[in-house]
Design a protein around this motif. Structure first.
Motif, PDB file in Angstrom:
ATOM      1  N   LYS A 272       0.828  -1.215   0.000  1.00 18.91           N
ATOM      2  CA  LYS A 272       0.000   0.000   0.000  1.00 18.91           C
ATOM      3  C   LYS A 272       0.861   1.263   0.000  1.00 18.91           C
ATOM      4  N   LEU A 273       2.007   1.212   0.632  1.00 20.73           N
ATOM      5  CA  LEU A 273       2.929   2.349   0.588  1.00 20.73           C
ATOM      6  C   LEU A 273       3.455   2.552  -0.825  1.00 20.73           C
ATOM      7  N   LYS A 274       3.774   1.475  -1.506  1.00 25.89           N
ATOM      8  CA  LYS A 274       4.265   1.571  -2.886  1.00 25.89           C
ATOM      9  C   LYS A 274       3.167   2.050  -3.831  1.00 25.89           C
ATOM     10  N   GLU A 275       1.928   1.603  -3.581  1.00 32.60           N
ATOM     11  CA  GLU A 275       0.807   2.090  -4.386  1.00 32.60           C
ATOM     12  C   GLU A 275       0.647   3.598  -4.209  1.00 32.60           C
ATOM     13  N   ALA A 276       0.721   4.058  -2.961  1.00 40.45           N
ATOM     14  CA  ALA A 276       0.606   5.496  -2.698  1.00 40.45           C
ATOM     15  C   ALA A 276       1.680   6.261  -3.456  1.00 40.45           C
ATOM     16  N   ALA A 277       2.903   5.750  -3.425  1.00 42.43           N
ATOM     17  CA  ALA A 277       3.999   6.413  -4.119  1.00 42.43           C
ATOM     18  C   ALA A 277       3.760   6.459  -5.624  1.00 42.43           C
ATOM     19  N   ALA A 278       3.248   5.343  -6.178  1.00 44.82           N
ATOM     20  CA  ALA A 278       2.977   5.301  -7.618  1.00 44.82           C
ATOM     21  C   ALA A 278       1.836   6.234  -8.005  1.00 44.82           C
ATOM     22  N   LEU A 279       0.949   6.515  -7.055  1.00 41.58           N
ATOM     23  CA  LEU A 279      -0.178   7.428  -7.299  1.00 41.58           C
ATOM     24  C   LEU A 279       0.189   8.889  -7.044  1.00 41.58           C
ATOM     25  N   ASP A 280       1.374   9.118  -6.485  1.00 46.60           N
ATOM     26  CA  ASP A 280       1.767  10.465  -6.057  1.00 46.60           C
ATOM     27  C   ASP A 280       0.809  10.984  -4.986  1.00 46.60           C
ATOM     28  N   ALA A 281       0.355  10.087  -4.124  1.00 47.60           N
ATOM     29  CA  ALA A 281      -0.502  10.443  -2.991  1.00 47.60           C
ATOM     30  C   ALA A 281       0.285  10.231  -1.709  1.00 47.60           C
ATOM     31  N   VAL A 282       0.082  11.073  -0.726  1.00 45.70           N
ATOM     32  CA  VAL A 282       0.810  10.942   0.539  1.00 45.70           C
ATOM     33  C   VAL A 282       0.249   9.769   1.339  1.00 45.70           C
ATOM     34  N   PHE A 283       1.131   8.887   1.721  1.00 49.02           N
ATOM     35  CA  PHE A 283       0.776   7.681   2.469  1.00 49.02           C
ATOM     36  C   PHE A 283       0.640   8.005   3.957  1.00 49.02           C
ATOM     37  N   ILE A 284      -0.403   7.454   4.599  1.00 52.69           N
ATOM     38  CA  ILE A 284      -0.535   7.473   6.057  1.00 52.69           C
ATOM     39  C   ILE A 284      -0.906   6.057   6.484  1.00 52.69           C
ATOM     40  N   GLY A 285      -0.073   5.433   7.319  1.00 47.33           N
ATOM     41  CA  GLY A 285      -0.319   4.043   7.705  1.00 47.33           C
ATOM     42  C   GLY A 285      -0.096   3.792   9.180  1.00 47.33           C
ATOM     43  N   SER A 286      -0.429   2.583   9.613  1.00 45.23           N
ATOM     44  CA  SER A 286      -0.317   2.206  11.026  1.00 45.23           C
ATOM     45  C   SER A 286       1.108   1.834  11.394  1.00 45.23           C
ATOM     46  N   ASP A 287       1.455   2.156  12.632  1.00 45.83           N
ATOM     47  CA  ASP A 287       2.784   1.852  13.147  1.00 45.83           C
ATOM     48  C   ASP A 287       2.652   0.985  14.394  1.00 45.83           C
ATOM     49  N   PHE A 288       3.314  -0.152  14.380  1.00 38.60           N
ATOM     50  CA  PHE A 288       3.388  -1.030  15.552  1.00 38.60           C
ATOM     51  C   PHE A 288       4.612  -1.913  15.369  1.00 38.60           C
ATOM     52  N   ALA A 289       5.005  -2.611  16.403  1.00 34.31           N
ATOM     53  CA  ALA A 289       6.184  -3.474  16.311  1.00 34.31           C
ATOM     54  C   ALA A 289       6.000  -4.503  15.203  1.00 34.31           C
ATOM     55  N   GLY A 290       6.878  -4.470  14.202  1.00 34.12           N
ATOM     56  CA  GLY A 290       6.786  -5.405  13.091  1.00 34.12           C
ATOM     57  C   GLY A 290       5.893  -4.957  11.957  1.00 34.12           C
ATOM     58  N   SER A 291       5.342  -3.737  12.027  1.00 32.82           N
ATOM     59  CA  SER A 291       4.514  -3.228  10.920  1.00 32.82           C
ATOM     60  C   SER A 291       5.335  -3.178   9.635  1.00 32.82           C
ATOM     61  N   PRO A 292       4.743  -3.560   8.495  1.00 33.24           N
ATOM     62  CA  PRO A 292       5.490  -3.491   7.225  1.00 33.24           C
ATOM     63  C   PRO A 292       5.843  -2.065   6.807  1.00 33.24           C
ATOM     64  N   TYR A 293       5.256  -1.072   7.484  1.00 40.60           N
ATOM     65  CA  TYR A 293       5.490   0.326   7.119  1.00 40.60           C
ATOM     66  C   TYR A 293       6.458   1.037   8.059  1.00 40.60           C
ATOM     67  N   ARG A 294       7.079   0.330   8.969  1.00 45.99           N
ATOM     68  CA  ARG A 294       7.855   0.973  10.039  1.00 45.99           C
ATOM     69  C   ARG A 294       8.985   1.848   9.507  1.00 45.99           C
ATOM     70  N   TYR A 295       9.471   1.572   8.307  1.00 50.26           N
ATOM     71  CA  TYR A 295      10.598   2.352   7.783  1.00 50.26           C
ATOM     72  C   TYR A 295      10.165   3.697   7.208  1.00 50.26           C
ATOM     73  N   ALA A 296       8.866   3.931   7.096  1.00 50.17           N
ATOM     74  CA  ALA A 296       8.374   5.212   6.573  1.00 50.17           C
ATOM     75  C   ALA A 296       8.650   6.325   7.587  1.00 50.17           C
ATOM     76  N   PRO A 297       8.691   7.574   7.126  1.00 52.62           N
ATOM     77  CA  PRO A 297       8.891   8.692   8.058  1.00 52.62           C
ATOM     78  C   PRO A 297       7.838   8.689   9.157  1.00 52.62           C
ATOM     79  N   LYS A 298       8.251   9.021  10.380  1.00 48.63           N
ATOM     80  CA  LYS A 298       7.350   8.963  11.535  1.00 48.63           C
ATOM     81  C   LYS A 298       6.157   9.892  11.385  1.00 48.63           C
ATOM     82  N   ASN A 299       6.326  10.993  10.624  1.00 42.62           N
ATOM     83  CA  ASN A 299       5.197  11.921  10.490  1.00 42.62           C
ATOM     84  C   ASN A 299       4.143  11.407   9.508  1.00 42.62           C
ATOM     85  N   GLN A 300       4.338  10.177   8.979  1.00 43.19           N
ATOM     86  CA  GLN A 300       3.339   9.540   8.127  1.00 43.19           C
ATOM     87  C   GLN A 300       2.782   8.270   8.764  1.00 43.19           C
ATOM     88  N   LEU A 301       3.148   8.023  10.030  1.00 44.97           N
ATOM     89  CA  LEU A 301       2.761   6.789  10.697  1.00 44.97           C
ATOM     90  C   LEU A 301       1.914   7.076  11.933  1.00 44.97           C
TER      91      LEU A 301
END
Length: 357
Positions: A272-301
């Protein structure tokens, strides 16, 4: 010119994982390519030995699908004589389900996870390798299913289908209402289960939809928004192949990816993060231990422990034009540096080395 390498691909049910994992990437090899690969996509098992002797690998997706175990057994008896590799591809942790996915199990099947695990242990023994989408899923396949040869091939996205263009400027305009989109699976939430929307997501969405802060788009209508019908945009369900174009036609400014904290979701990819990037839309996702999005900037989590106000503050910060463009630039850099696009020659090389060579 050398004879092209033949590859036989058996998709399962042609749902999203089939297209994302194999079918869309395979399209890049349907034309003459530097790897000299010629894929054949078929729902019908091929037992012609002359064809199989010219085949480098047979890929059977989702080996527990009805009929696939028998097909795997057939190929396992032919592979030594014909000289091909028998591979399978997995994209979900089907023996450690989230509570909501577990709730869909047939009532006459006791302990569906244990049943799936036993079946997989038996079926996977005939394959030369298991290919999967994440390192966490690979570790669970090795430890839980006793599979030694597990290879990770990350999911990618199609530039041509999502319309990604480095020159695209999806800027926030002062006179334009913000478009926010959730394009996930509504099967991950139902009455009695908030599912992946645990945390502040539901109260935050409801409040902003009622206020008209932004235009909200979603495929279908979840139970928690039933009483707000008419105040948001419910998009008709579409086929997997048409999904990227349907999403791109909305031109969302923000792309939401809530996830609940459980092992099933820890095994998920960052698609979903890659889809957002391909759409040129700002990604906002969930953050928890082991989340697949943990490497994203903290201001998007959004942490699971966040409040509605915390999420609102994060969103308002990203609505700042400078913060918005910084997020877009980071996501574009992600696509380039991680080689996430199917059209990227390095993605194609990694894909070919994983499945073919």
């Amino acid at each position: 010119m050398n004879e092209r390498i033949h590859l036989i691909v058996h998709p399962s049910d042609q749902t999203q994982s089939d297209w994302v994992r194999l079918l869309l990437p395979m399209l890049q090899f349907m034309v003459p390519n530097e790897f000299q690969i010629l894929p054949t996509i078929s729902q019908i098992p091929i037992n012609n030995k002359e064809i199989l002797k010219r085949t480098k690998a047979v890929i059977l997706q989702k080996p527990t699908m009805p009929g696939h175990a028998q097909t795997a057994l057939m190929y396992s008896k032919l592979k030594q004589e014909c000289g091909f590799k028998l591979l399978t591809d997995m994209d979900d942790l089907m023996w450690d389900l989230s509570p909501i996915i577990r709730s869909y199990a047939p009532p006459d099947v006791e302990n569906i996870e244990q049943h799936t695990q036993i079946t997989l242990r038996q079926v996977l023994s005939v394959f030369d390798a298991v290919i999967c989408s994440t390192r966490y899923l690979a570790s669970r396949i090795k430890s839980d299913l006793s599979v030694k040869n597990v290879v990770v091939m990350p999911n990618g996205v199609s530039q041509s289908l999502f319309g990604f263009n480095n020159s695209t400027q999806n800027r926030l305009k002062p006179d334009e209402k913000i478009r926010v989109m959730y394009a996930g699976n509504l099967g991950h939430t139902k009455e009695g289960y908030v599912g992946d929307f645990e945390g502040p997501w539901i109260p935050w969405l409801r409040e902003n939809i009622e206020k008209g802060t932004f235009d909200f788009y979603i495929f279908g209508c979840p139970d928690f928004l039933q009483d707000l019908k008419g105040k948001f945009k419910s998009i008709p369900y579409t086929s997997t192949l048409q999904f990227p174009a349907a999403v791109a036609s909305i031109r969302p400014h923000f792309y939401l990816a809530p996830l609940a904290s459980n092992n099933f979701n820890r095994a998920k990819s960052d698609l979903k993060l890659k889809e957002a990037a391909a759409l040129d839309a700002v990604f906002i996702g969930s953050d928890f231990a082991g989340s697949p999005y943990r490497y994203a900037p903290k201001n998007q989590l959004v942490p699971i422990s966040a409040s509605k106000d915390d999420l609102n503050n994060l969103f308002q910060n990203l609505c700042n034009p400078e913060s918005f463009q910084q997020a877009i630039q980071w996501q574009r850099q992600l696509l380039e540096e991680k080689h996430c696009l199917h059209e990227d020659p390095i993605f194609q090389q990694n894909f070919a080395q994983t499945y073919f060579l």
